[in-house]
Design a protein around this motif. Structure first.
Motif, PDB file in Angstrom:
ATOM      1  N   PHE A   8      -6.108   2.553   0.736  1.00 36.11           N
ATOM      2  CA  PHE A   8      -4.830   3.271   0.744  1.00 36.11           C
ATOM      3  C   PHE A   8      -5.058   4.658   0.158  1.00 36.11           C
ATOM      4  O   PHE A   8      -5.819   4.827  -0.814  1.00 36.11           O
ATOM      5  CB  PHE A   8      -3.798   2.520  -0.095  1.00 36.11           C
ATOM      6  CG  PHE A   8      -3.689   1.057   0.248  1.00 36.11           C
ATOM      7  CD1 PHE A   8      -3.018   0.634   1.382  1.00 36.11           C
ATOM      8  CD2 PHE A   8      -4.273   0.098  -0.563  1.00 36.11           C
ATOM      9  CE1 PHE A   8      -2.916  -0.724   1.701  1.00 36.11           C
ATOM     10  CE2 PHE A   8      -4.194  -1.251  -0.264  1.00 36.11           C
ATOM     11  CZ  PHE A   8      -3.512  -1.664   0.877  1.00 36.11           C
ATOM     12  N   VAL A  60       2.419   4.349  -1.377  1.00 38.61           N
ATOM     13  CA  VAL A  60       1.996   5.098  -2.563  1.00 38.61           C
ATOM     14  C   VAL A  60       2.958   6.244  -2.866  1.00 38.61           C
ATOM     15  O   VAL A  60       3.680   6.722  -1.998  1.00 38.61           O
ATOM     16  CB  VAL A  60       0.562   5.661  -2.389  1.00 38.61           C
ATOM     17  CG1 VAL A  60      -0.456   4.540  -2.365  1.00 38.61           C
ATOM     18  CG2 VAL A  60       0.456   6.513  -1.130  1.00 38.61           C
ATOM     19  N   GLY A  90       0.789  -1.224   0.000  1.00 36.78           N
ATOM     20  CA  GLY A  90       0.000   0.000   0.000  1.00 36.78           C
ATOM     21  C   GLY A  90       0.822   1.275   0.000  1.00 36.78           C
ATOM     22  O   GLY A  90       0.257   2.375   0.051  1.00 36.78           O
ATOM     23  N   ILE A 104       1.511   2.462  -6.650  1.00 38.71           N
ATOM     24  CA  ILE A 104       1.239   1.823  -5.366  1.00 38.71           C
ATOM     25  C   ILE A 104       1.900   0.452  -5.335  1.00 38.71           C
ATOM     26  O   ILE A 104       1.929  -0.264  -6.341  1.00 38.71           O
ATOM     27  CB  ILE A 104      -0.288   1.702  -5.121  1.00 38.71           C
ATOM     28  CG1 ILE A 104      -0.564   1.047  -3.759  1.00 38.71           C
ATOM     29  CG2 ILE A 104      -0.986   0.941  -6.242  1.00 38.71           C
ATOM     30  CD1 ILE A 104      -2.020   1.140  -3.316  1.00 38.71           C
ATOM     31  N   HIS A 164       1.691  -3.127  -4.634  1.00 41.75           N
ATOM     32  CA  HIS A 164       0.635  -4.129  -4.457  1.00 41.75           C
ATOM     33  C   HIS A 164       0.905  -5.295  -5.402  1.00 41.75           C
ATOM     34  O   HIS A 164       1.278  -5.089  -6.557  1.00 41.75           O
ATOM     35  CB  HIS A 164      -0.746  -3.525  -4.752  1.00 41.75           C
ATOM     36  CG  HIS A 164      -1.871  -4.258  -4.099  1.00 41.75           C
ATOM     37  ND1 HIS A 164      -2.337  -5.470  -4.565  1.00 41.75           N
ATOM     38  CD2 HIS A 164      -2.621  -3.965  -2.997  1.00 41.75           C
ATOM     39  CE1 HIS A 164      -3.324  -5.875  -3.789  1.00 41.75           C
ATOM     40  NE2 HIS A 164      -3.506  -4.980  -2.824  1.00 41.75           N
ATOM     41  N   LEU A 181      -3.566   8.588  -1.117  1.00 43.96           N
ATOM     42  CA  LEU A 181      -2.453   9.342  -1.661  1.00 43.96           C
ATOM     43  C   LEU A 181      -2.882  10.792  -1.843  1.00 43.96           C
ATOM     44  O   LEU A 181      -3.883  11.081  -2.503  1.00 43.96           O
ATOM     45  CB  LEU A 181      -2.030   8.769  -3.020  1.00 43.96           C
ATOM     46  CG  LEU A 181      -1.019   9.561  -3.848  1.00 43.96           C
ATOM     47  CD1 LEU A 181       0.310   9.697  -3.121  1.00 43.96           C
ATOM     48  CD2 LEU A 181      -0.815   8.896  -5.214  1.00 43.96           C
TER      49      LEU A 181
END
Length: 246
Positions: A241, A157, A155, A174, A176, A243
Motif C-alpha cells: 500500500f 491510507v 489498505g 492505514i 488494516h 501513501l
C-alpha cells in the motif's frame, strides 16, 4: 597483564547484568538478549522518555509516545512490551528519522514498556514505563475485519505534514486489522514493514508487529525538509500500500 586484561573484560561484560532495572520483570533479560545479544545497554529514562496512560481502559488501543531526541545521531530504535505474548512492537532504522514515535498498541496484561535507542557509539539506551491495564488486548478479534466493507477499505491510507522550525512531523494511518493470530479461527494478518522516503531518499525502514493496534496511526519526525514524502506499507500476505504526502 593477562589477569588485568581479563578482569577489565569481565567488568565491561558484566555492566549490563548489574545495571539497575527500574521496572523488573521475569522476561526482560530474555527479550533484550534476543534483540541485541551481548551489546552494551544502560537504563536511561532521562534521555529516553516513554509516555503511557495512567491506566489503559481500552487494552486494544493503548496510546504510547517515545521521545529520545536528546540522543544525538541515534541509529536505531526498538520498542517492546515485556509481558505481551507478542513482545516486539517496532524495530526502526533511523537513517533519516529522529528517535521519536507515537502509535497505539495492544496489551495482554499490565506490562513494562521499553524503548531501546542505539547511539552513535553503539550503546543502547533503555527507557521504561509501566502500562497498567486489565489486559486481554492481544486475544481479541479486530473490529476492522468484521466490517462488511472490509475489502473496500483495506489498505486505505491517510497522511499529513506539520512543520515547526527545522523539523517536519509526519502523520500516517492505514486501515488494516493487524490480527495477532491468537484468536481461535483468526489467522495472523498484519503490516510487517514500513518504508519512509523523502522524495527518493529513504529515511527509514521499520519492521512492525501485530502488537500494534488495528488501523494503526503513526507519528514520525525528520530534519529532511522536502515537498513530498512517500510511505510504503507491506503486510504478511504480500499486499503493498502506498501513501504520498505533499
Amino acid at each position: 597483564m593477562k589477569d588485568i586484561f581479563f578482569a577489565l573484560c569481565l567488568i565491561l561484560t558484566s555492566q549490563n547484568i548489574f545495571a539497575k532495572n527500574p521496572i523488573s520483570s521475569p522476561t526482560f533479560d530474555e527479550i533484550i538478549n534476543s534483540l541485541i545479544k551481548s551489546e552494551k545497554y544502560i537504563f536511561d529514562d532521562k534521555n529516553v522518555t516513554v509516555k503511557v496512560p495512567k491506566f489503559a481502559d481500552n487494552p486494544v488501543q493503548v496510546p504510547i509516545f517515545v521521545n529520545a531526541k536528546k540522543i544525538k545521531n541515534a541509529k536505531k530504535m526498538i520498542l517492546f512490551a515485556d509481558l505481551n505474548p507478542i513482545p516486539i512492537i517496532v524495530d526502526m532504522k533511523l537513517t533519516g528519522l529522529l528517535p521519536i514515535i507515537s502509535l497505539n498498541i495492544k496489551v495482554a496484561q499490565e506490562t513494562p514498556l521499553r524503548a531501546l535507542v542505539q547511539d552513535e557509539k553503539n550503546i543502547w539506551h533503555v527507557g521504561s514505563a509501566n502500562i497498567k491495564s486489565f489486559g486481554g488486548g492481544c486475544s481479541v478479534s479486530s473490529v476492522a475485519s468484521s466490517d462488511t466493507n472490509f475489502d473496500k477499505y483495506l489498505g486505505k491510507v491517510k497522511g499529513e505534514l506539520f512543520k515547526k522550525d527545522d523539523i517536519t512531523r509526519i502523520k500516517a494511518s492505514i486501515f488494516h486489522p493487524m490480527e495477532t493470530g491468537l484468536v481461535f479461527g483468526n489467522s495472523e494478518f498484519y503490516i510487517n514493514k514500513i518504508a519512509i522516503f523523502a522524495k527518493d531518499k529513504k529515511l527509514s525502514e521499520i519492521a512492525t508487529y501485530s502488537a500494534i493496534s488495528e488501523n494503526p496511526r503513526f507519528i514520525f519526525e525528520t530534519y529532511d525538509e522536502v515537498d513530498e514524502y512517500k510511505i510504503k506499507f507491506f503486510d504478511i500476505d504480500g499486499n503493498e500500500f502506498f501513501l504520498d504526502i505533499r
